[in-house]
Design a protein around this motif. Sequence first.
Motif, short mmCIF file in Angstrom:
data_model
loop_
_atom_site.label_atom_id
_atom_site.label_comp_id
_atom_site.label_asym_id
_atom_site.label_seq_id
_atom_site.Cartn_x
_atom_site.Cartn_y
_atom_site.Cartn_z
N THR A 152 0.82 -1.22 0.00
CA THR A 152 0.00 0.00 0.00
C THR A 152 0.85 1.27 0.00
O THR A 152 0.45 2.27 -0.56
CB THR A 152 -0.95 0.03 1.21
N SER A 153 2.02 1.21 0.61
CA SER A 153 2.85 2.42 0.68
C SER A 153 3.66 2.65 -0.60
O SER A 153 3.93 3.80 -0.96
CB SER A 153 3.79 2.35 1.88
N LYS A 154 4.05 1.59 -1.27
CA LYS A 154 4.84 1.71 -2.50
C LYS A 154 4.30 0.72 -3.54
O LYS A 154 4.96 -0.27 -3.87
CB LYS A 154 6.31 1.38 -2.22
N PRO A 155 3.10 0.97 -4.06
CA PRO A 155 2.47 -0.03 -4.94
C PRO A 155 3.27 -0.34 -6.21
O PRO A 155 3.31 -1.49 -6.65
CB PRO A 155 1.10 0.58 -5.27
N GLU A 156 3.90 0.66 -6.80
CA GLU A 156 4.66 0.40 -8.04
C GLU A 156 5.90 -0.45 -7.75
O GLU A 156 6.21 -1.38 -8.50
CB GLU A 156 5.08 1.73 -8.69
N THR A 157 6.55 -0.19 -6.63
CA THR A 157 7.71 -1.00 -6.23
C THR A 157 7.27 -2.43 -5.95
O THR A 157 7.94 -3.39 -6.35
CB THR A 157 8.39 -0.39 -4.98
N ALA A 158 6.15 -2.58 -5.26
CA ALA A 158 5.64 -3.91 -4.93
C ALA A 158 5.30 -4.68 -6.20
O ALA A 158 5.60 -5.88 -6.32
CB ALA A 158 4.41 -3.81 -4.04
N LYS A 159 4.68 -4.00 -7.17
CA LYS A 159 4.32 -4.65 -8.44
C LYS A 159 5.58 -5.12 -9.16
O LYS A 159 5.65 -6.26 -9.64
CB LYS A 159 3.54 -3.66 -9.31
N ARG A 160 6.58 -4.28 -9.23
CA ARG A 160 7.83 -4.65 -9.92
C ARG A 160 8.56 -5.76 -9.17
O ARG A 160 9.10 -6.67 -9.78
CB ARG A 160 8.73 -3.42 -10.07
N LEU A 161 8.57 -5.66 -7.85
CA LEU A 161 9.23 -6.69 -7.05
C LEU A 161 8.53 -8.04 -7.24
O LEU A 161 9.19 -9.07 -7.37
CB LEU A 161 9.25 -6.28 -5.57
N LYS A 162 7.21 -8.02 -7.27
CA LYS A 162 6.45 -9.26 -7.50
C LYS A 162 6.85 -9.88 -8.83
O LYS A 162 7.07 -11.10 -8.92
CB LYS A 162 4.96 -8.96 -7.48
N GLN A 163 6.97 -9.07 -9.87
CA GLN A 163 7.37 -9.58 -11.18
C GLN A 163 8.79 -10.16 -11.13
O GLN A 163 9.07 -11.21 -11.70
CB GLN A 163 7.30 -8.47 -12.23
N ARG A 164 9.68 -9.48 -10.43
CA ARG A 164 11.07 -9.93 -10.35
C ARG A 164 11.20 -11.22 -9.55
O ARG A 164 11.94 -12.12 -9.94
CB ARG A 164 11.93 -8.81 -9.75
N LEU A 165 10.46 -11.31 -8.47
CA LEU A 165 10.46 -12.55 -7.69
C LEU A 165 9.91 -13.70 -8.53
O LEU A 165 10.42 -14.82 -8.49
CB LEU A 165 9.65 -12.39 -6.40
N GLY A 166 8.85 -13.41 -9.29
CA GLY A 166 8.28 -14.42 -10.18
C GLY A 166 9.27 -14.89 -11.22
O GLY A 166 9.35 -16.08 -11.54
N THR A 167 10.06 -13.96 -11.74
CA THR A 167 11.07 -14.32 -12.74
C THR A 167 12.13 -15.25 -12.15
O THR A 167 12.52 -16.24 -12.76
CB THR A 167 11.74 -13.04 -13.28
N VAL A 168 12.56 -14.95 -10.92
CA VAL A 168 13.55 -15.80 -10.25
C VAL A 168 12.96 -17.18 -9.98
O VAL A 168 13.62 -18.21 -10.22
CB VAL A 168 14.06 -15.14 -8.95
N MET A 169 11.73 -17.22 -9.50
CA MET A 169 11.09 -18.51 -9.20
C MET A 169 10.85 -19.32 -10.49
O MET A 169 11.02 -20.54 -10.50
CB MET A 169 9.79 -18.31 -8.43
N ASP A 170 10.47 -18.64 -11.58
CA ASP A 170 10.30 -19.34 -12.85
C ASP A 170 11.61 -19.93 -13.34
O ASP A 170 11.65 -21.05 -13.86
CB ASP A 170 9.72 -18.40 -13.91
N TRP A 171 12.70 -19.19 -13.16
CA TRP A 171 14.02 -19.69 -13.53
C TRP A 171 14.34 -20.96 -12.72
O TRP A 171 14.83 -21.95 -13.26
CB TRP A 171 15.09 -18.61 -13.28
#
Length: 176
Positions: A152-171
Amino acid sequence: MPKLSVKSIAALKEPGMYSDDDTPGLYLRIGPTGAKSWILRTLVHGKRREMGLGSVNVVGLAEARDLARSHRKSARQGGDPLAERKRAKGIPTFHDAAKTVHEALLPTWRNKKHAETWLATVEAYAVPKIGSRPIDTISSGDVLEILSPIWTSKPETAKRLKQRLGTVMDWAKGKG
């Protein structure tokens, strides 16, 4: 059941779990086929975990007791004996996996700032919580724990972090 002995182990035939009163958490497991193996039940970070210590044919009673004591001591000191064993087998930590993915993606990015912030964001928010854990032990609950404070405090950062974590987990999934 009293303290296990080499003689009593040889005599046991009935499938089940038999505790060793000499070493807390150490069990002799006899499977339905009669196979005998050592199991350590211990608490790791507040969760009950079972860890196989090997077959009775390979690991003797004295060695099983030593292993059990060593792993329990590690767990009491805040370590994770299962994670340590996985690390020894070559399963990368989350941080190592994130760095590997970052290096693989670097040539595909045109913007140098994006390349720098990609890893910096992961290291700032995820690495302090899960960075040292083997990649195969990380769950969606861990990701939620990382994202919740900033959602809630940094929604854009959270969205990007979620994508990055997903990329690492997919790898990691792709690597098996």
